[in-house]
Design an enzyme around this catalytic site. Sequence first.
Site, short mmCIF file in Angstrom:
data_model
loop_
_atom_site.label_atom_id
_atom_site.label_comp_id
_atom_site.label_asym_id
_atom_site.label_seq_id
_atom_site.Cartn_x
_atom_site.Cartn_y
_atom_site.Cartn_z
N ASP A 161 10.03 39.82 48.05
CA ASP A 161 9.56 39.58 49.43
C ASP A 161 9.16 40.85 50.16
OD1 ASP A 161 12.07 37.17 49.31
OD2 ASP A 161 9.94 36.72 49.56
N HIS A 193 19.30 41.83 45.97
CA HIS A 193 19.11 40.61 45.20
C HIS A 193 20.43 40.26 44.50
CE1 HIS A 193 17.37 37.68 42.41
NE2 HIS A 193 16.32 37.68 43.23
C1 SDX Z 1 14.66 35.75 47.17
O1 SDX Z 1 17.93 34.18 43.80
C2 SDX Z 1 16.67 34.43 43.62
O2 SDX Z 1 16.21 34.54 42.52
C3 SDX Z 1 15.88 34.56 44.92
C4 SDX Z 1 14.42 34.99 44.78
C5 SDX Z 1 13.59 33.92 44.04
O3 SDX Z 1 12.56 34.29 43.49
O4 SDX Z 1 13.95 32.72 44.15
O5 SDX Z 1 14.34 36.22 44.09
C6 SDX Z 1 13.75 35.14 46.15
O6 SDX Z 1 15.31 35.02 47.88
C7 SDX Z 1 14.76 37.24 47.24
C8 SDX Z 1 15.83 37.70 48.27
C9 SDX Z 1 15.19 37.65 49.64
N1 SDX Z 1 16.20 37.96 50.71
C10 SDX Z 1 16.18 39.14 51.35
O7 SDX Z 1 15.43 40.06 51.11
C11 SDX Z 1 17.20 39.21 52.49
C12 SDX Z 1 17.91 40.59 52.47
N2 SDX Z 1 18.76 40.64 51.28
C13 SDX Z 1 20.06 40.12 51.35
O8 SDX Z 1 20.54 39.54 52.45
C14 SDX Z 1 20.86 40.08 50.08
O9 SDX Z 1 20.56 41.19 49.36
C15 SDX Z 1 20.66 38.83 49.25
C16 SDX Z 1 20.86 37.60 50.06
C17 SDX Z 1 19.31 38.80 48.64
C18 SDX Z 1 21.70 38.87 48.13
O10 SDX Z 1 22.93 38.75 48.74
P1 SDX Z 1 24.30 38.81 47.91
O11 SDX Z 1 24.07 38.85 46.45
O12 SDX Z 1 25.18 37.73 48.46
O13 SDX Z 1 24.82 40.21 48.25
P2 SDX Z 1 25.79 40.53 49.48
O14 SDX Z 1 25.23 39.91 50.73
O15 SDX Z 1 27.19 40.22 49.06
O16 SDX Z 1 25.59 42.13 49.61
C19 SDX Z 1 26.36 43.03 48.83
C20 SDX Z 1 26.47 44.27 49.71
C21 SDX Z 1 27.03 43.98 51.09
O17 SDX Z 1 27.59 45.19 51.58
P3 SDX Z 1 29.22 45.42 51.34
O18 SDX Z 1 29.91 44.22 51.90
O19 SDX Z 1 29.40 45.61 49.86
O20 SDX Z 1 29.50 46.70 52.14
O21 SDX Z 1 25.14 44.80 49.94
C22 SDX Z 1 24.85 44.72 51.32
C23 SDX Z 1 25.80 43.73 51.91
O22 SDX Z 1 26.02 44.00 53.30
N3 SDX Z 1 23.46 44.26 51.42
C24 SDX Z 1 22.57 44.73 52.28
C25 SDX Z 1 21.36 44.08 51.97
N4 SDX Z 1 21.56 43.22 50.95
C26 SDX Z 1 22.86 43.34 50.62
N5 SDX Z 1 22.67 45.64 53.27
C27 SDX Z 1 21.54 45.89 53.98
N6 SDX Z 1 20.34 45.32 53.73
C28 SDX Z 1 20.22 44.40 52.75
N7 SDX Z 1 19.06 43.82 52.52
#
Ligand code: SDX
Length: 429
Positions: free
Chosen positions: A363, A306
């Site tokens: 989710d 998140h």
């Molecule tokens: C919602 O914003 C809100 O409030 C949203 C929400 C709401 O109520 O409106 O809470 C609802 O959208 C919840 C999120 C649902 N999405 C997912 O579950 C999809 C999987 N999660 C992600 O893709 C990610 O965690 C996000 C999109 C939620 C957040 O992305 P960020 O903040 O841009 O983080 P990032 O992509 O920069 O990740 C940071 C690191 C990266 O690795 P490094 O580059 O540091 O090596 O964490 C890793 C990412 O690759 N990472 C994950 C991951 N989420 C982040 N690696 C594997 N699996 C994951 N799920």
Amino acid sequence: MSTKATLELDGKSYELPVVVGSEHEKAVDISQLRNLSGCITLDDGYGNTGSCSSAVTFIDGERGILRYRGIPIEELAEKSTFIETAYLLIYGRLPGRAELRRFSDMLTQNEMIHEDMKHHFEGFPPNAHPMAILSAMINASSCFYPGLMGAVNRERFDVHAARLLSQVRTIAAFSYRKSRGLPIIYPKPTYKYTANFLHMMFSNPFEDYELKPEVARALDLIFLLHADHEQNCSTSTVRMVASSQANLFASAAAGVCALWGPLHGGANQAVIEMLTQIHKEGDDGSKFIAAAKDKNSGKRLMGFGHRVYKNYDPRARIIKAACDSTLKALRISDPLLDIAKKLEEAALKDSYFVERKLYPNVDFYSGIIMRAIGIPTEMFTVIFAIGRMPGWIANFKEIMDDPKSRIYRPRQVYIGATQNPYVPLEERK
Ligand code: SDX
């Protein structure tokens, strides 16, 4: 406590005001930065940028705190209902008995979409994604209310808000029925919000849906937990559109499109697809977790991570408990729930997830309950949109009520071609 920040740039220093929120969070106010220094800030994905001041919802990502108008989500989940919470978010306080009655009656009076809209559903192919239908039909519905068009109409806000909140449910149910070739089921005026949605989804002309209290309560809780979440992607989209003084329905339709993405509200559908795949492959989860850690796999542990929560999402904790109680009440055992729990346990011990502070978000478990209720996977994000509607309406109202509201228009850092002459066609390669 310092109320100023100093920026040093090109040998000059600029004093910038520091704004302190009601929960003591601090923000450097850069609204005059370009006028003072000629420079702007850059923040890809807005991870460090506040787009507005808002009084609707507070999140503390480090401590895993979520409050709607100051009331902790845990208390609302235990003691409130989706419609009472919707009133709280939109109007800023819990309703008195008469106010709640009037609000509920307005939702009942506005639960039907215009009869001519039935023909619009016939224009969609049976496999059309219900989020595409929802966004299109919210805008289509606004065409039947000329009072919505033109300048923002404050006097009619209450009825427009009730119409949108009530009809989003009707449109969603009708789109489900059409996708299955089933006759649409009209709402019953005696049914309350969530019960009526279930009725419109699953009743038949010859037999009413057997409404189980556990099911209605579980879905009402899902709606309540999704009702708002400060400046997430879709709510920011609603505010962006509202800032141009577009109408409430247009702003909400835009929010539906932003929510659809798999990184946002589409994640609940992606989680179930992920768990189903893991189950089908007989993977105990370890294979998938390894792939989720491998940047080249293109896979992510959906429902994990998140932008704001660097701790357990309080909504996920509540939904996980509701999974156990709802499936037990319905005497359902779902192998996907067992897989989800195993994935969570493994991930929370894995340094990759621990170092990046990746926890289950709203989710991760929500789809398990929706499956148990019989909601098809492709409708999961529609359920999220129904739940989020009060938050979008509340944020729209904040902009509408703000006399100093300005159109949202971010700047950019240009990295394209510098000045070039026009090359006539005959001189090009
Ligand atoms: C919602 O914003 C809100 O409030 C949203 C929400 C709401 O109520 O409106 O809470 C609802 O959208 C919840 C999120 C649902 N999405 C997912 O579950 C999809 C999987 N999660 C992600 O893709 C990610 O965690 C996000 C999109 C939620 C957040 O992305 P960020 O903040 O841009 O983080 P990032 O992509 O920069 O990740 C940071 C690191 C990266 O690795 P490094 O580059 O540091 O090596 O964490 C890793 C990412 O690759 N990472 C994950 C991951 N989420 C982040 N690696 C594997 N699996 C994951 N799920």
